[in-house]
Design an enzyme around this catalytic site. Structure first.
Site, PDB file in Angstrom:
ATOM      1  N   LEU A 101       0.852  -1.184   0.000  1.00 24.55           N
ATOM      2  CA  LEU A 101       0.000   0.000   0.000  1.00 24.55           C
ATOM      3  C   LEU A 101       0.892   1.240   0.000  1.00 24.55           C
ATOM      4  CD1 LEU A 101      -2.560  -1.123   2.738  1.00 24.55           C
ATOM      5  CD2 LEU A 101      -2.927  -1.107   0.261  1.00 24.55           C
ATOM      6  N   GLY A 160       2.287   2.480  -2.883  1.00 24.00           N
ATOM      7  CA  GLY A 160       2.848   2.538  -4.215  1.00 24.00           C
ATOM      8  C   GLY A 160       4.267   3.082  -4.309  1.00 24.00           C
ATOM      9  N   VAL A 165      13.741  15.686 -13.385  1.00 24.57           N
ATOM     10  CA  VAL A 165      13.617  15.742 -11.924  1.00 24.57           C
ATOM     11  C   VAL A 165      14.395  14.620 -11.247  1.00 24.57           C
ATOM     12  CG1 VAL A 165      12.001  15.562 -10.006  1.00 24.57           C
ATOM     13  CG2 VAL A 165      11.400  16.924 -12.004  1.00 24.57           C
ATOM     14  N   GLY A 208      16.753  12.637 -12.367  1.00 25.80           N
ATOM     15  CA  GLY A 208      18.185  12.700 -12.650  1.00 25.80           C
ATOM     16  C   GLY A 208      18.923  13.734 -11.827  1.00 25.80           C
ATOM     17  N   GLU A 252      22.114  14.546 -20.919  1.00 20.04           N
ATOM     18  CA  GLU A 252      20.736  14.902 -21.255  1.00 20.04           C
ATOM     19  C   GLU A 252      20.627  15.173 -22.752  1.00 20.04           C
ATOM     20  OE1 GLU A 252      17.228  15.526 -21.877  1.00 20.04           O
ATOM     21  OE2 GLU A 252      17.535  15.233 -19.724  1.00 20.04           O
ATOM     22  N   ALA A 256       2.859  12.660  -7.121  1.00 23.53           N
ATOM     23  CA  ALA A 256       1.989  12.050  -6.119  1.00 23.53           C
ATOM     24  C   ALA A 256       0.827  12.956  -5.759  1.00 23.53           C
ATOM     25  CB  ALA A 256       2.801  11.707  -4.869  1.00 23.53           C
ATOM     26  N   HIS A 270       9.581  39.041   8.256  1.00 23.60           N
ATOM     27  CA  HIS A 270      10.997  39.331   8.033  1.00 23.60           C
ATOM     28  C   HIS A 270      11.806  38.850   9.232  1.00 23.60           C
ATOM     29  CE1 HIS A 270      14.608  41.544   6.886  1.00 23.60           C
ATOM     30  NE2 HIS A 270      14.678  41.987   8.143  1.00 23.60           N
TER      31      HIS A 270
END
Length: 463
Positions: free
Chosen positions: A42, A44, A183, A185, A203, A315, A440
């Site tokens: 469960l 995944g 992402v 890689g 790439e 996800a 700030h």
């Protein structure tokens, strides 16, 4: 709750990853009966082999960098080495705790029947598992994705790895080639460099993280050069050969790169083969399930969610789609999910967070003269100076209109994507956001400063 002999349910869900279990939980809240079927754990890929373990690895890598760099903050510390057994124990512990919690949540729900086993769609309303039939008044396909490879590239799990193999490595490789600058890689490249490996990214596209705004890609490439992460863009892969020390990769033009291991990070493919989808009339394109905007397949009462639906493989997109379909089945008619309104985060160092349209996509949609942009450099942000990070916040707006894109790069910028999501999805104008008070010193203040400037009243920067 279990039903070993099958049965009839309001919803039968094939796949218990992010999209599937979100649909199950929301449907149960709406008092619908659910059969949730999965052959694996469960949660995944995201929980066990993706989002969660990789982010644990990235955090460990960040600690290694902070230890090396401690002296510049006045702290005397020494990095004595990387204990990968301990790193993996930490990572696996995070996954185990989350898995235990999710399992309890699902199995103790009176409206959810969890079915362990390999399911197949055998009718428009039925999934079969080991000879048992689970019939649903509605069916949700949520079978997830797998790590892709390339023709002629054999993944052996030793020298040539997928991300799943990489998460189980019992050592830090001395050197690694990462095939793919998306992402997955750049995240693994960032981890391994921080842990002490020499890394080269290859790439085929002209730039790293090519789906992001071009300015973000340029900043990431500058940051990676500074970190001595090598990369070769616009260089398609040709072949890989074993060597005594690991692998040799040949890229277009005959150039070769050697390393101990090769990580194949060329994206993820939809897990839809041999599950009976096409036999029941579900349309597939390149393996992806085609749906309408309400995630219906056009066949019976069959819906699809998550990585098998064309689009961002994230996800939180799966969560949103699962919730959407459960509410759709319950007759609530939820609003259609805006794909551009889904936040995108890459957790390398520096982090990338973005919402909406890139500058190029905005100009393509609205015309060059109808788009206005503003870049706020993090050099003017106090918290970013404290963190010693470089980067920017980039805003894209329709001229005299709302903000249609926000793009951020820098340490911890993922934490700013929540406000960016609200700004984009509420179609806010710069003048409206400029009225908000940002604390700030925070990095969140960088968003406020950028909007002040775009509204024509900059504080610590020039418009």
């Amino acid at each position: 709750m279990s039903q070993p002999n099958g049965g009839t349910f309001d919803i039968v869900i094939l796949g218990a990853g992010s999209g599937g279990y979100a649909a199950a939980l929301r449907a149960a809240e709406l008092d619908l009966s659910v059969a949730l079927i999965d052959k694996a754990e469960l949660g995944g890929t995201c929980l066990h082999r993706g989002c969660v373990p990789t982010k644990a690895m990235l955090h460990a890598a960040e600690i290694a960098d902070q230890t090396r760099e401690a002296e510049q903050f006045g702290i005397k510390a020494e990095l004595l080495g990387i204990d990968m057994a301990a790193v993996n124990s930490y990572k696996d512990g995070v996954v185990a705790r989350l898995y235990k919690g999710l399992t309890g949540l699902l199995t103790h729900n009176k409206n959810i029947t969890v079915v362990a086993g390999e399911g197949k769609l055998v009718a428009k309303d039925t999934v079969e598992v080991a000879g048992r039939r689970y019939t649903g008044r509605n069916v949700i396909l949520a079978s997830g994705s797998y790590s892709r490879s390339l023709p002629g590239l054999e993944v052996d799990g030793r020298r040539v790895l997928t991300s799943e193999h990489a998460l189980k490595l019992d050592r830090v490789p001395t050197s690694a080639i990462v095939l793919g600058g998306g992402v997955i890689g750049v995240e693994f490249a960032s981890v391994w460099k921080s842990l002490g490996a020499d890394v080269t990214i290859i790439e085929a596209l002209p730039r790293l993280v090519a789906l992001e705004d071009e300015d973000v890609s340029k900043q990431l490439e500058r940051s990676f050069r500074k970190r001595k992460i090598n990369f070769k863009v616009g260089k398609p892969f040709e072949k890989v050969e074993p060597t005594d020390g690991g692998v040799k990769v040949t890229i277009q033009g005959g150039e070769t790169v050697e390393a101990e291991i090769l990580l194949v990070a060329v994206g993820r493919g939809p897990t839809t083969a041999n599950l009976g989808y096409e036999q029941q009339g579900v349309k597939l394109e390149r393996g992806f399930v085609i749906t309408n905007e309400r995630l219906h397949t056009g066949v019976g009462n069959i819906y699809a969610v998550g990585d098998i639906v064309p689009g961002l493989q994230l996800a939180h997109r799966g969560f949103a789609q699962g919730i959407f379909v459960a509410e759709e089945i319950a007759g609530l008619r939820p609003p259609v999910i805006d794909e551009a309104g889904i936040p995108r985060v890459t957790y390398c160092d520096p982090e990338i967070a973005s919402m909406g349209l890139t500058e190029a996509k905005a100009k393509e949609k609205y015309g060059d003269d109808k788009v206005e942009t503003y870049n706020y450099n993090l050099g003017g942000n106090g918290k970013s100076q404290i963190l010693k990070t470089q980067g920017f916040v980039k805003l894209v707006r329709q001229k005299d209109g709302p903000v249609i894109g926000l793009h951020m790069i820098g340490a911890r910028m993922s934490e700013q994507v929540g406000e960016a999501q609200l700004i984009y999805n509420w179609e806010a104008f710069p003048e409206e956001v400029a009225q908000l008070v940002h604390a700030h010193p925070t990095q969140n203040e960088a968003l406020g400063e950028a909007f002040l400037a775009l509204a024509g009243k900059p504080l610590h920067t020039h418009a």
